[in-house]
Scaffold this motif. Structure first.
Motif, mmCIF file in Angstrom:
data_model
loop_
_atom_site.group_PDB
_atom_site.id
_atom_site.type_symbol
_atom_site.label_atom_id
_atom_site.label_comp_id
_atom_site.label_asym_id
_atom_site.label_seq_id
_atom_site.Cartn_x
_atom_site.Cartn_y
_atom_site.Cartn_z
ATOM 1 N N TYR A 92 0.967 -1.140 -0.233
ATOM 2 C CA TYR A 92 0.336 -0.160 -0.220
ATOM 3 C C TYR A 92 0.649 1.116 0.182
ATOM 4 C CZ TYR A 92 -4.786 -1.291 -0.049
ATOM 5 O OH TYR A 92 -5.668 -3.004 -0.184
ATOM 6 N N SER A 93 2.065 1.177 0.749
ATOM 7 C CA SER A 93 3.560 2.244 0.552
ATOM 8 C C SER A 93 3.673 1.684 -0.793
ATOM 9 C CB SER A 93 3.457 2.638 2.117
ATOM 10 O OG SER A 93 1.858 2.617 2.981
ATOM 11 N N ARG A 99 7.134 2.484 0.895
ATOM 12 C CA ARG A 99 8.086 3.274 2.002
ATOM 13 C C ARG A 99 7.633 3.298 3.529
ATOM 14 N NH1 ARG A 99 7.416 7.209 -3.015
ATOM 15 N NH2 ARG A 99 8.896 7.582 -3.584
ATOM 16 N N GLY A 100 6.082 2.640 3.785
ATOM 17 C CA GLY A 100 5.676 3.121 5.169
ATOM 18 C C GLY A 100 5.880 1.864 6.148
ATOM 19 N N TYR A 124 -6.304 5.996 0.739
ATOM 20 C CA TYR A 124 -7.404 6.908 0.872
ATOM 21 C C TYR A 124 -9.134 6.643 0.326
ATOM 22 C CZ TYR A 124 -4.874 10.397 2.892
ATOM 23 O OH TYR A 124 -3.417 10.902 3.579
ATOM 24 N N ALA A 130 -13.292 18.763 7.250
ATOM 25 C CA ALA A 130 -13.649 18.806 6.609
ATOM 26 C C ALA A 130 -15.050 18.127 6.004
ATOM 27 C CB ALA A 130 -12.481 17.875 5.371
ATOM 28 N N ARG A 156 -18.275 20.328 4.381
ATOM 29 C CA ARG A 156 -18.882 20.361 3.099
ATOM 30 C C ARG A 156 -20.838 19.980 2.916
ATOM 31 N NH1 ARG A 156 -13.729 17.322 0.627
ATOM 32 N NH2 ARG A 156 -12.668 18.467 0.467
ATOM 33 N N GLY A 183 9.377 11.673 -4.736
ATOM 34 C CA GLY A 183 8.340 11.564 -4.344
ATOM 35 C C GLY A 183 7.820 11.892 -2.644
ATOM 36 N N VAL A 184 9.062 12.950 -2.275
ATOM 37 C CA VAL A 184 8.919 14.194 -1.138
ATOM 38 C C VAL A 184 8.129 15.150 -0.813
ATOM 39 C CG1 VAL A 184 10.015 15.302 0.637
ATOM 40 C CG2 VAL A 184 11.499 13.497 -0.437
ATOM 41 N N ALA A 222 4.468 17.055 -3.338
ATOM 42 C CA ALA A 222 3.695 16.610 -4.082
ATOM 43 C C ALA A 222 3.747 17.804 -5.982
ATOM 44 C CB ALA A 222 1.890 17.544 -3.581
ATOM 45 N N ILE A 233 -5.855 16.639 4.173
ATOM 46 C CA ILE A 233 -6.222 15.234 2.718
ATOM 47 C C ILE A 233 -7.337 15.075 2.872
ATOM 48 C CG2 ILE A 233 -4.450 14.287 4.939
ATOM 49 C CD1 ILE A 233 -5.705 12.834 6.272
ATOM 50 N N LEU A 234 -8.072 15.735 2.853
ATOM 51 C CA LEU A 234 -9.606 15.908 2.411
ATOM 52 C C LEU A 234 -9.902 16.535 1.305
ATOM 53 C CD1 LEU A 234 -11.696 13.812 4.819
ATOM 54 C CD2 LEU A 234 -10.462 12.531 3.191
ATOM 55 N N PHE A 240 3.674 12.356 5.078
ATOM 56 C CA PHE A 240 2.157 11.593 4.295
ATOM 57 C C PHE A 240 2.402 11.239 2.958
ATOM 58 C CE2 PHE A 240 -1.410 12.491 7.699
ATOM 59 C CZ PHE A 240 -1.343 11.560 8.450
ATOM 60 N N ARG A 241 2.957 12.250 2.284
ATOM 61 C CA ARG A 241 3.035 12.449 1.000
ATOM 62 C C ARG A 241 4.031 11.712 0.282
ATOM 63 N NH1 ARG A 241 0.953 13.698 -4.186
ATOM 64 N NH2 ARG A 241 2.262 13.260 -5.699
ATOM 65 N N MET A 287 4.819 8.330 2.197
ATOM 66 C CA MET A 287 4.728 7.171 2.538
ATOM 67 C C MET A 287 3.106 7.009 1.977
ATOM 68 S SD MET A 287 5.190 7.034 6.630
ATOM 69 C CE MET A 287 3.943 8.164 7.449
ATOM 70 N N TYR A 288 2.666 7.673 1.459
ATOM 71 C CA TYR A 288 1.147 7.515 1.115
ATOM 72 C C TYR A 288 1.370 7.718 -0.235
ATOM 73 C CZ TYR A 288 -0.278 6.550 5.861
ATOM 74 O OH TYR A 288 0.344 6.920 7.407
ATOM 75 N N GLN A 295 -2.189 9.427 -3.265
ATOM 76 C CA GLN A 295 -3.293 9.721 -3.222
ATOM 77 C C GLN A 295 -2.860 11.303 -1.840
ATOM 78 O OE1 GLN A 295 -5.151 6.369 -0.522
ATOM 79 N NE2 GLN A 295 -2.413 6.191 -0.337
ATOM 80 N N ALA A 296 -1.698 11.139 -1.320
ATOM 81 C CA ALA A 296 -1.759 12.344 -0.219
ATOM 82 C C ALA A 296 -1.501 13.408 -0.548
ATOM 83 C CB ALA A 296 -0.975 11.456 0.811
ATOM 84 N N ARG A 297 -2.047 14.525 -0.507
ATOM 85 C CA ARG A 297 -2.211 16.392 -0.327
ATOM 86 C C ARG A 297 -1.640 16.230 0.450
ATOM 87 N NH1 ARG A 297 -4.552 18.966 -5.166
ATOM 88 N NH2 ARG A 297 -6.301 17.455 -3.946
#
Lengths: 314, 340
Positions: A87-88, A91-92, A100, A124, A128, A311-312, A314, B87-88, B116-117, B119-120, B123-125
Motif C-alpha cells: 500500500y505504501s 516506503r511505509g 484513501y 472537512a 462540505r 515523491g517527498v 507533491a 488530506i480530504l 504523508f506524501r 509514505m502514502y 493519493q496524499a496531498r
C-alpha cells in the motif's frame, strides 16, 4: 455487513496476524509490528457499522483496522515485506499505510497522532455538508496524550461527525491502565468534553457494532462526537520483542476464554446461523487467502533504490 | 531570479498602491478565499479580534465564522485538525499566534504533515499553510521573539517561505495557499508595520525564486525576511563608501534558489550570509555549506555570517537590540570582506 461476513473477516485478521507473527519469529520479516490478535471484534464490529464512504484513522496496531475497512491482504502483506506492490510501495511499513479510496486514512506510528487527523477529516466533511463520519481508533495509551484532550474538546465544541473508539487493552505497552488512569472508565472522560461516552465489551462484536452504529447515526444527524471505550485484550505481546513479564499467564488464559472470534462463532452456532462445517470452511478459505497474500508479497519486487529519493513533495 | 518576478494571473497592472504588510497578507487571504471555497482560516483570536496582529481583521465579516474559525488555545490539536482536513482536500490556513508556539504542534508538522506524501504516495496531498508571526524587535522576551525556520529546513516534506516586502507577502502567500504541500510561512512582526507600494490587482510570486534587491560587484549579501531589509540598508551605507553590494533576498528557504546565490557569488567572490535566528545549526550554516560545495572555486575570501548569538532573546529593549543583527552589523561584515 452481516454477522457471517464479520465472522469471516475476524478470521482473516486473526490468520493474517498469526502469519505475520510467524514471519517475524523466523526472520522472514524485519522491522517491527504490533499485532491485534484478540482485538478483532473492535476492528470488525466498528467497521461493520460504517458505510464504505466513511473514514477511519488507525494506530500502530492497524492491520486489523485496515482489513476490516476493506484492505486487500495481498497489498498489506506486500507492504510488510517492503515490496513495491504494498500500500505504501515499501516506503511505509506496518505502521504507515493508507488507502484513501477505501476511506482508510492511515495507520500511525505516533501514539495518539491520528486523533486530531480524524477530527480534521470530520471538519472537512462538515464544511462540505456531507453525511460521512470518521471513526478514530486509538488505544488506552493514546488517551493520555495531550492531543486527545485538544481534539476531543474541539470536536465537541464544533459538533464534528467523529467517533472516538478507544481500544482499552489494559496495557500501554507494559504499563497497566491502573497505573496511568485515576478513573475506572476511560469513557468517563467524555463528560468533561460534553459528549456522550460509553464503555462497551470490546470482545463482543455485536455490542461494538451497535454502539458504533448509534454513534454514527447521531454524528450524521449533526449530533456531534461520541467517545466509546471498548474493553479488550491483546492476546499476544505488544511487539515482537515483548516477553510479557508485566502480566500473568493466568490473566491471559482468562482473556483467551473470552476470545471474540470464539464468542461470535458460538453465538452463530447456537442460533443455527452457522454450522461447524461452514465454520471450518470459512477458516480454510481465509487461510488460503492469507497464503495467496504471502505468495503475492514474496513474488513482488522491491522498488529500485533510486525511487527512495522520489515523491517527498507533491 | 529577477527584480520584478511577479506573475500576473489576472488584473496585474503597472499601477501600484501603498499597503501595509498586514494589508497585503489580508488581501492574499481574501482573494484566495474568494477564489476557492476550500480555503479557510483557523487560529486563535482570528475572528472578532482580527488576529493578534490584525492580519485577519474584517475577514470574519466578509466570510463568516465557518471560514474564519476562532479556536481554543490548542496548537497541536488545531494543526492536527488542519492536516486531517487537508488530506480530504480542504486548504486550511492556520495562524500560530507567535512562531514560538509552533513548538506545541511539532509532532503534527514533522511526523504527519511532512511525511504523508512520501509514505502514502500520490493519493496524499497536504495543502496546508501555517502562518507564523516571527521575530524579535518588540521586546516580547524569549518565548515570543524567536525565528525558528532553521528547524523546519531539517524536515523533508515541508516548504519554508519568508517574505521581506509587502508585495512578496501577498504574492508568496497566494502561492503557498495554492501549493499542495505543507508550507511554514514566516511573517516577521517588525515588517507588519511597513507600508510599501505593491502592484495593483491579482498576482502570485512563485516559491523558490530569489529576488535581487540591488546589484553590486564587490560583495554579495544573502538574507530573507526582515534581514533582507537590513541588508538593503547596509547596501546603501556601503554604496556611499564606494563598495558595491549585491543583495539577494531568498524569499523562500525551501525550495531554495541556490542558483541565484551561486550566480551572484560567482560575480563578486565574496559573500555575507544573514539571519535573525541564532547561529549554531542555523540557516546560514546550511547556506554556507551549500556555497562551499557549489561555489568554492568562485570564493575569494572566507564566507561570513551575521546572526543572532546563541542565546535566548533577552527582554530589555536595549539588550534585544544589541543581539539582533542590524544594517550596521551587516555593513561592517561586508566592508571587512570587501577590503580583504
Amino acid at each position: 455487513m452481516d454477522l457471517l461476513e464479520c465472522y469471516r473477516l475476524m478470521w482473516r485478521i486473526r490468520l493474517f496476524e498469526e502469519k505475520v507473527d510467524q514471519f517475524f519469529g523466523d526472520g522472514t520479516l524485519r522491522g517491527t509490528s504490533h499485532l491485534c490478535v484478540g482485538q478483532e471484534a473492535t476492528a470488525v464490529g466498528a467497521c461493520a457499522a460504517l458505510r464504505p464512504t466513511d473514514y477511519v484513522t488507525s494506530t500502530h496496531r492497524g492491520h486489523g483496522h485496515f482489513l476490516a475497512k476493506g484492505g486487500d491482504p495481498r497489498r498489506l502483506m506486500a507492504e510488510l515485506f517492503g515490496k513495491a506492490t504494498g500500500y505504501s510501495r515499501g516506503r511505509g511499513g506496518s505502521q504507515h499505510m493508507a488507502c484513501y479510496a477505501l476511506g482508510f486514512l492511515g495507520s500511525n506510528g505516533i501514539t495518539g497522532g491520528g486523533i486530531p487527523i480524524a477530527t480534521g477529516a470530520a471538519l472537512a466533511i462538515q464544511r462540505r455538508r456531507q453525511s460521512h463520519v470518521v471513526l478514530c481508533f486509538f488505544g488506552d495509551g493514546a488517551a493520555n496524550q495531550g492531543v486527545f484532550h485538544e481534539a476531543l474538546n474541539l470536536a465537541a465544541v464544533w459538533k464534528l461527525p467523529v467517533i472516538y473508539l478507544c481500544e482499552n487493552n489494559l496495557y500501554a505497552m507494559s504499563t497497566p491502565v491502573r497505573a496511568t488512569f485515576a478513573i475506572p472508565r476511560i469513557a468517563a472522560r467524555a463528560a468533561a468534553y460534553g459528549m456522550p461516552g460509553h464503555t462497551v465489551d470490546g470482545n463482543d462484536l455485536q455490542a461494538v457494532r451497535d454502539a458504533v452504529a448509534e454513534a454514527a447515526s447521531r454524528a450524521r444527524d449533526g449530533g456531534g462526537p461520541t467517545l466509546l471505550e471498548c474493553q479488550t485484550y491483546r492476546l499476544v505481546g505488544h511487539s515482537k520483542s515483548d516477553r510479557r513479564v508485566y502480566r500473568t499467564r493466568e490473566e491471559e488464559e482468562e482473556w483467551r476464554a473470552r476470545d471474540p472470534i470464539l464468542r461470535l462463532g458460538n453465538a452463530l452456532l447456537a442460533a443455527g446461523e452457522l454450522t461447524e462445517a461452514q465454520a471450518a470452511q470459512i477458516r480454510e478459505e481465509e487461510a488460503r487467502e492469507i497464503e495467496e497474500a504471502v505468495a503475492f508479497a514474496r513474488q513482488s519486487p522491491v522498488l529500485p533504490a533510486e525511487a527512495a529519493l522520489e515523491g517527498v513533495y507533491a | 531570479m529577477s527584480n520584478q518576478d511577479v506573475s500576473g494571473s489576472g488584473g496585474a497592472s503597472d499601477r501600484f498602491r501603498e499597503l501595509y504588510f498586514t494589508e497585503a497578507l489580508r488581501e492574499a487571504l481574501a482573494e484566495e478565499m474568494e477564489r476557492d471555497p476550500e480555503v479557510f482560516l483557523l487560529g486563535e483570536d482570528m475572528g472578532v479580534y482580527g488576529g493578534c496582529f490584525g492580519v485577519t481583521r474584517g475577514l470574519l465579516e466578509q466570510f463568516g465564522p465557518e471560514r474564519v474559525r476562532d479556536t481554543p488555545i490548542s496548537e497541536a490539536g488545531v494543526v492536527g485538525l488542519a492536516v486531517g482536513a487537508a488530506i480530504l482536500g480542504a486548504r486550511p490556513v492556520v495562524e500560530v499566534m507567535f512562531m514560538d508556539f509552533i513548538t506545541l504542534a511539532m509532532d503534527q508538522i514533522a511526523n504527519h504533515a511532512a511525511k504523508f506524501r512520501y509514505m502514502y504516495g500520490e493519493q496524499a496531498r497536504v495543502p496546508l499553510v501555517i502562518r507564523c508571526p516571527a521575530g524579535a524587535g518588540r521586546a516580547y522576551g524569549a518565548t515570543h521573539s524567536q525565528t525558528l525556520e532553521a528547524w523546519f529546513l531539517h524536515v523533508p516534506g515541508l516548504k519554508v517561505v519568508a517574505p521581506a516586502t509587502a508585495a512578496d507577502a501577498k504574492g508568496l502567500l497566494k502561492s503557498a495557499i495554492r501549493d499542495d504541500n505543507p508550507v511554514i510561512f514566516l511573517e516577521n512582526k517588525v515588517l507588519y508595520q511597513s507600508r510599501e507600494w505593491i502592484p495593483d490587482g491579482e498576482f502570485t510570486i512563485p516559491l523558490g525564486r530569489a529576488r535581487r534587491v540591488c546589484e553590486g560587484g564587490d560583495v554579495t549579501i544573502v538574507a530573507y525576511s526582515r534581514m533582507a531589509r537590513e541588508a538593503e540598508k547596509a547596501a546603501s551605507i556601503l554604496a556611499e563608501e564606494g563598495i558595491g553590494a549585491e543583495v539577494i533576498d531568498l524569499r523562500s528557504l525551501v525550495p531554495l534558489d541556490i542558483d541565484a546565490v551561486v550566480a551572484s557569488v560567482t560575480k563578486t567572490g565574496r559573500v555575507v550570509l544573514v539571519e535573525e535566528g541564532t547561529r549554531t545549526g542555523g540557516v546560514c550554516a546550511e547556506l554556507g555549506m551549500r556555497l562551499f560545495e557549489e561555489a568554492w572555486d568562485s570564493l575569494d575570501a572566507p564566507i561570513q555570517r551575521v546572526t543572532a548569538p546563541d542565546i535566548p532573546i533577552p527582554f530589555a529593549p536595549e539588550l534585544e537590540a544589541a543581539v539582533i543583527p542590524t544594517a550596521a552589523d551587516i555593513a561592517a561584515a561586508a566592508r571587512a570582506l570587501a577590503e580583504s
